[in-house]
Design an enzyme around this catalytic site. Sequence first.
Site, PDB file in Angstrom:
ATOM      1  N   PHE A  45       0.855  -1.187   0.000  1.00 52.46           N
ATOM      2  CA  PHE A  45       0.000   0.000   0.000  1.00 52.46           C
ATOM      3  C   PHE A  45       0.896   1.245   0.000  1.00 52.46           C
ATOM      4  CE2 PHE A  45      -2.937   3.143   1.730  1.00 52.46           C
ATOM      5  CZ  PHE A  45      -4.031   2.915   0.909  1.00 52.46           C
ATOM      6  N   ASP A  71       1.141  -5.346   7.987  1.00 54.97           N
ATOM      7  CA  ASP A  71      -0.018  -4.468   7.877  1.00 54.97           C
ATOM      8  C   ASP A  71      -1.229  -5.388   7.675  1.00 54.97           C
ATOM      9  OD1 ASP A  71      -2.147  -2.992   6.807  1.00 54.97           O
ATOM     10  OD2 ASP A  71      -0.856  -1.549   5.796  1.00 54.97           O
ATOM     11  N   TYR A  79     -11.592   0.433  10.256  1.00 55.77           N
ATOM     12  CA  TYR A  79     -12.807   0.892   9.566  1.00 55.77           C
ATOM     13  C   TYR A  79     -13.200  -0.014   8.402  1.00 55.77           C
ATOM     14  CZ  TYR A  79      -8.926   3.291   7.134  1.00 55.77           C
ATOM     15  OH  TYR A  79      -7.734   3.584   6.522  1.00 55.77           O
ATOM     16  N   LYS A  80     -12.416  -1.084   8.171  1.00 61.59           N
ATOM     17  CA  LYS A  80     -12.795  -1.993   7.085  1.00 61.59           C
ATOM     18  C   LYS A  80     -13.590  -3.154   7.680  1.00 61.59           C
ATOM     19  CE  LYS A  80      -8.522  -0.902   4.554  1.00 61.59           C
ATOM     20  NZ  LYS A  80      -8.948  -0.045   3.455  1.00 61.59           N
ATOM     21  N   ARG A 111     -12.981  -3.852  -7.530  1.00 60.96           N
ATOM     22  CA  ARG A 111     -12.698  -4.582  -6.298  1.00 60.96           C
ATOM     23  C   ARG A 111     -13.997  -4.849  -5.546  1.00 60.96           C
ATOM     24  NH1 ARG A 111      -8.841  -2.183  -1.644  1.00 60.96           N
ATOM     25  NH2 ARG A 111     -10.667  -0.862  -1.392  1.00 60.96           N
TER      26      ARG A 111
HETATM   27  C1  LIG Z   1      -3.307  -1.841   3.373  1.00 55.40           C
HETATM   28  C2  LIG Z   1      -3.473  -0.445   3.889  1.00 55.40           C
HETATM   29  N1  LIG Z   1      -2.502   0.091   4.629  1.00 55.40           N
HETATM   30  C3  LIG Z   1      -2.598   1.356   5.106  1.00 55.40           C
HETATM   31  C4  LIG Z   1      -3.720   2.128   4.864  1.00 55.40           C
HETATM   32  C5  LIG Z   1      -3.758   3.538   5.366  1.00 55.40           C
HETATM   33  O1  LIG Z   1      -4.564   3.680   6.469  1.00 55.40           O
HETATM   34  P1  LIG Z   1      -4.699   5.059   7.255  1.00 55.40           P
HETATM   35  O2  LIG Z   1      -5.508   5.987   6.441  1.00 55.40           O
HETATM   36  O3  LIG Z   1      -5.374   4.659   8.544  1.00 55.40           O
HETATM   37  O4  LIG Z   1      -3.331   5.604   7.513  1.00 55.40           O
HETATM   38  C6  LIG Z   1      -4.766   1.578   4.108  1.00 55.40           C
HETATM   39  C7  LIG Z   1      -5.985   2.368   3.835  1.00 55.40           C
HETATM   40  O5  LIG Z   1      -6.912   1.953   3.212  1.00 55.40           O
HETATM   41  C8  LIG Z   1      -4.628   0.265   3.594  1.00 55.40           C
HETATM   42  O6  LIG Z   1      -5.586  -0.303   2.840  1.00 55.40           O
END
Ligand SMILES: Cc1ncc(COP(=O)(O)O)c(C=O)c1O
Length: 397
Positions: free
Chosen positions: A128, A197, A222-223, A370
């Site tokens: 990500f 992560d 939040y997912k 997705r």
């Molecule tokens: C795999 C992954 N890592 C990190 C994040 C970033 O999260 P945040 O906005 O809480 O920093 C996301 C956001 O969707 C994500 O999908």
Amino acid sequence: MADRWTLDRVRELDERDPLAEVRRRFELPHGVCYLDGNSLGALASGVAQRMRAVVEDEWGVDLARSWSHGTWMDAPVRVGDRIARLIGAHDGEVLVADTTSIALAKLVGAALAARPGRRVVVSTTDNFPSDLYAATAVAARAGAVLRVVDRHELAPALGDDVALVCLTHVDFRTGALHSIPEVTRAAHEAGALMLWDLCHSAGALPVGCEEHGVDLAVGCTYKYLNGGPGAPSFLYVRRSLQDRLENPLPGWLGHEAPFGFEPEYRPATGIRRFLTSTPPVLQLAALDAALDAFEGVEIDDVRAKSSALGQLFIELVDDAGVPGLEVASPREAGARGSQVSLRHARAADVVAGAADRGVVGDLRPPDICRFGLAAPYLSFEDVFRAAATVVEVAQAL
Ligand SMILES: Cc1ncc(COP(=O)(O)O)c(C=O)c1O
């Protein structure tokens, strides 16, 4: 191979679904097939009522006394303990605070400081992007570098200069999984720490932090944990590491005595030392209430159902054989997270057309549609209808 699936056959699956009762713990708009829970989880039933109580009673009436008499102060650890169960960790190993990117930056910094002779953090090109941005910047400030490699080239990248391997368990585009046991073992054999992560894993599939010797992890709530828009992230630190790592962003809430107001920083013992700031009380209340939906639910059952939902979705797309619409996720359920991604040159039109017909997924440009498969609140019939709609939209393009 037309009509492998019929609505009647799909309804039989729903009748045998051990999580059927759990679906009633959520409030979804009528007529919507919501396959975007890997972006923002659905609203769980008790959340609005809990938030109203916290706002009207704890804030409105008790005011600042709620900090000392109520449940606000201990919420990061208390709610963290509820998440620990879902990721195979123990009480006192998970904290809810900050956001994923900030939590990740903290843990990358802590890991680099704990391995002074090693100046490399390893990650993959498909990670990500926010993780890569944060890890690059934190590594540079520590006089280290982020070594970014293809996901299939991890092994040769793990030299004796590596302090930390930092990966996302489920690829956010395709849903492809890394093997937590294999990669964690390889990182340890190279003398590195391992940071996962778990944004697309927590609440969707078993992780086994303790079982697989995971050192560090972060993830959003939040997912699949349904904590609501902007809900704080969680951060996991293996207990045996906690007092050996330092929080690179110390703040008063991570102090041994926050209300002692001492001029010198003394880190709290245990997971609390990774706190920095005042807890986001309202967001924590929403998350806490949302986690009630997981009471009595085994994560293995969630995983079994989401794998079956994914298989159904893939078979329906395959059977339709729409030219230009391809499955982009691994076909083998064990190699796939809780989503199915489809590739199409006009992915934006597929996603928008499906949304117009009540099927909500999302777009990952340029060509990925997705679809998240949140087993606690989706039925097999929802997925049947969603796949039929997506196929219909793609056929008409
Ligand atoms: C795999 C992954 N890592 C990190 C994040 C970033 O999260 P945040 O906005 O809480 O920093 C996301 C956001 O969707 C994500 O999908």
